[in-house]
Design an enzyme around this catalytic site. Structure first.
Site, PDB file in Angstrom:
ATOM      1  N   GLU A 268       0.850  -1.205   0.000  1.00  0.00           N
ATOM      2  CA  GLU A 268       0.000   0.000   0.000  1.00  0.00           C
ATOM      3  C   GLU A 268       0.881   1.248   0.000  1.00  0.00           C
ATOM      4  OE1 GLU A 268      -2.142  -0.431   3.662  1.00  0.00           O
ATOM      5  OE2 GLU A 268      -3.360  -2.083   2.951  1.00  0.00           O
ATOM      6  N   GLY A 270       2.140   4.965  -0.657  1.00  0.00           N
ATOM      7  CA  GLY A 270       1.569   6.263  -1.000  1.00  0.00           C
ATOM      8  C   GLY A 270       2.692   7.214  -1.350  1.00  0.00           C
ATOM      9  N   ARG A 307       2.936  19.619   6.636  1.00  0.00           N
ATOM     10  CA  ARG A 307       3.919  18.669   7.191  1.00  0.00           C
ATOM     11  C   ARG A 307       4.953  19.332   8.118  1.00  0.00           C
ATOM     12  NH1 ARG A 307       7.082  15.638   4.905  1.00  0.00           N
ATOM     13  NH2 ARG A 307       6.604  13.803   6.144  1.00  0.00           N
ATOM     14  N   TYR A 311       4.658  17.898  11.833  1.00  0.00           N
ATOM     15  CA  TYR A 311       5.652  16.879  12.221  1.00  0.00           C
ATOM     16  C   TYR A 311       7.074  17.429  12.322  1.00  0.00           C
ATOM     17  CZ  TYR A 311       1.938  14.261   9.805  1.00  0.00           C
ATOM     18  OH  TYR A 311       0.742  13.781   9.366  1.00  0.00           O
ATOM     19  N   CYS A 338      -1.389  33.035  10.972  1.00  0.00           N
ATOM     20  CA  CYS A 338      -1.158  33.547  12.319  1.00  0.00           C
ATOM     21  C   CYS A 338      -0.898  32.428  13.315  1.00  0.00           C
ATOM     22  CB  CYS A 338      -2.362  34.372  12.747  1.00  0.00           C
ATOM     23  SG  CYS A 338      -2.716  35.623  11.524  1.00  0.00           S
TER      24      CYS A 338
HETATM   25  N1  LLP Z   1      -1.366   1.829   4.503  1.00  0.00           N
HETATM   26  C1  LLP Z   1      -1.835   2.267   5.691  1.00  0.00           C
HETATM   27  C2  LLP Z   1      -2.689   1.399   6.482  1.00  0.00           C
HETATM   28  C3  LLP Z   1      -1.478   3.547   6.149  1.00  0.00           C
HETATM   29  O1  LLP Z   1      -1.931   3.962   7.331  1.00  0.00           O
HETATM   30  C4  LLP Z   1      -0.635   4.363   5.353  1.00  0.00           C
HETATM   31  C5  LLP Z   1      -0.268   5.706   5.785  1.00  0.00           C
HETATM   32  C6  LLP Z   1      -0.190   3.872   4.117  1.00  0.00           C
HETATM   33  C7  LLP Z   1      -0.573   2.599   3.733  1.00  0.00           C
HETATM   34  C8  LLP Z   1       0.695   4.655   3.194  1.00  0.00           C
HETATM   35  O2  LLP Z   1       1.930   4.935   3.761  1.00  0.00           O
HETATM   36  P1  LLP Z   1       3.113   5.608   2.881  1.00  0.00           P
HETATM   37  O3  LLP Z   1       3.544   4.597   1.833  1.00  0.00           O
HETATM   38  O4  LLP Z   1       2.570   6.842   2.250  1.00  0.00           O
HETATM   39  O5  LLP Z   1       4.157   5.892   3.870  1.00  0.00           O
HETATM   40  N2  LLP Z   1       0.703  12.535   6.988  1.00  0.00           N
HETATM   41  C9  LLP Z   1       1.946  11.850   7.270  1.00  0.00           C
HETATM   42  C10 LLP Z   1       1.909  10.410   6.845  1.00  0.00           C
HETATM   43  C11 LLP Z   1       0.778   9.619   7.444  1.00  0.00           C
HETATM   44  C12 LLP Z   1       0.710   8.221   6.922  1.00  0.00           C
HETATM   45  C13 LLP Z   1      -0.547   7.579   7.317  1.00  0.00           C
HETATM   46  N3  LLP Z   1      -0.695   6.246   6.862  1.00  0.00           N
HETATM   47  C14 LLP Z   1       3.092  12.608   6.603  1.00  0.00           C
HETATM   48  O6  LLP Z   1       2.849  13.647   6.006  1.00  0.00           O
HETATM   49  O7  LLP Z   1       4.239  12.204   6.703  1.00  0.00           O
END
Ligand code: LLP
Length: 404
Positions: A268, A270, A307, A311, A338
């Site tokens: 999965e 992203g 981000r 974070y 602000c």
């Molecule tokens: N699968 C599940 C169950 C997840 O919770 C996530 C991300 C992914 C796949 C995808 O993960 P990736 O390959 O993108 O790392 N907003 C945060 C990241 C939060 C990720 C949440 N879950 C940031 O900007 O770093």
């Protein structure tokens, strides 16, 4: 993305001209980069032949989803909205998995109606709820159960999900109980064990640990899982110093795992698909003298890119026009919102900047626009895609009148 005669270009297009034409801020994506990322993941895991379900939460723009579909990826969704959008982009329900700790009755019902590949469950209550809806609809439903492997992903604590104190998945003991419960169900078809230990993971070692826990739990469960969904998390090179996850090492670990556990792997990803595919083009509104440093006040802010504020994440900031002259003072790049956390980074020895100069904030394709808000009643930016050296509008800039 390269400089030609000191001007930043993507796919031969001068980004400065785009900034002038469309006004800023702009999320500017490169299709070439998205496709190269997909190809890179596919080629590293070729012998594993995984089902790659793009994590829609990273970027849910319809135009981007359509391109991802064209590259034959499936989708990982976490809400009915994301599910609807993935389907609208033409992604086959047979390639869609539904994750998340709190799917509502209506969301589960919709997913069952659309015959998606898997609903990955995260609690006993959720399994019972799915069973109830499946019975009502007289439909066999394929489910997965998410294991919390208690593995430290060694990433930012806010994006770590696989430790026992996190809300995600169920502990080993509960997992084994839930497998037995699902086995007895006449209407639920338990097909998958899923895990996801966190995001922006830069070493293969946490994955190695996670795989050994998964192997052990599968053995203890004495159950044949058709799928093992390893989640996403593959980290990218935000610092531009080659510190990204070594996919080769990760794939070697998975191959070892598959020798003992015959199953189909699901990913999965992203961030690793879209993260480095976009810049946020922004213009300097003012430069304000501060104590020891100057504040470079941009027309992009934390509402456009959360981000850093959320974070403490760091994104490279580069000029659209490179010059040699260096500023004597450090620059702190900030937005006009602000909040004191509306700051992107402080950089020493940056090139000398002037008001109205354009800059690009790098690697904002993942969790950039998808986390954007209208805070301070600021309209969301324009999104464009550079495709075959042409500009395609993906999403128009919000109008202030839409917000009032
Ligand atoms: N699968 C599940 C169950 C997840 O919770 C996530 C991300 C992914 C796949 C995808 O993960 P990736 O390959 O993108 O790392 N907003 C945060 C990241 C939060 C990720 C949440 N879950 C940031 O900007 O770093």
């Amino acid at each position: 993305m390269i400089y030609k005669k000191n001007k930043l270009t993507i796919d031969h297009l001068d980004i400065g001209n785009i900034a002038k034409k469309f006004k800023t801020p702009i999320y500017c994506y490169s299709l070439k980069t998205i496709e190269a990322n997909i190809k890179n993941i596919k080629s590293h895991f070729k012998s594993i032949n995984p089902l790659i379900c793009y994590a829609v939460k990273a970027n849910s723009n319809l135009g981007i989803l359509k391109e991802i579909k064209k590259n034959n990826l499936g989708a990982d969704v976490v809400s009915v909205g994301e599910l609807m959008k993935a389907l609208k982009a033409g992604i086959s329900p047979k390639k869609i998995v539904f994750s998340g700790v709190g799917k509502t009755y209506e969301e589960i019902e919709y997913a069952i109606n659309r015959n998606i590949l898997l609903i990955n469950t995260e609690s006993k209550s959720e399994i019972l709820q799915i069973e109830k809806i499946a019975k009502k609809k007289k439909k066999i439903v394929n489910i997965g159960i998410r294991l919390n492997p208690n593995t430290d992903a060694k990433t930012l604590s806010q994006i770590s999900t696989g430790k026992k104190e996190n809300k995600f998945g169920v502990a080993q003991k509960t997992f084994l109980k839930l497998v037995n419960m699902a086995k007895k169900s006449e209407i639920l078809n338990l097909k998958c064990l899923s895990v996801h230990i966190g995001s922006q993971i830069l070493s293969h070692k946490p994955y190695q640990k996670m795989l050994s826990v998964v192997s052990k739990v599968i053995k203890l469960s004495n159950y044949k899982f058709e799928y093992v969904d390893l989640g996403g998390g593959m980290g990218i090179d935000y610092n531009h110093d080659h510190s990204k996850l070594d996919l080769k090492k990760y794939s070697i670990e998975i191959k070892k795992f598959l020798k003992a556990n015959k199953c189909k792997i699901i990913f999965e990803p992203g961030r690793s698909i879209v993260g480095n595919s976009s810049i946020l083009i922004t213009k300097i509104i003012y430069i304000k003298e501060g104590f020891k440093k100057d504040f470079v006040i941009l027309d992009a802010a934390m509402n456009d890119l959360m981000r850093p504020a959320l974070y403490g994440a760091k994104h490279k900031i580069i000029p659209l026009n490179k010059i040699k002259k260096i500023s004597k003072k450090s620059y702190e790049f900030v937005g006009p919102v602000c909040e004191s956390t509306d700051t992107f980074s402080t950089i020493k020895r940056y090139q000398k900047l002037n008001e109205k100069d354009y800059l690009a904030i790098c690697d904002v394709g993942a969790y950039g626009m998808s986390l954007a808000s209208n805070y301070n009643l600021r309209p969301k930016p324009l999104e464009i895609l550079i495709k075959n050296s042409k500009v395609q509008i993906l999403n128009k800039r919000q109008k202030i009148s839409d917000l009032i």
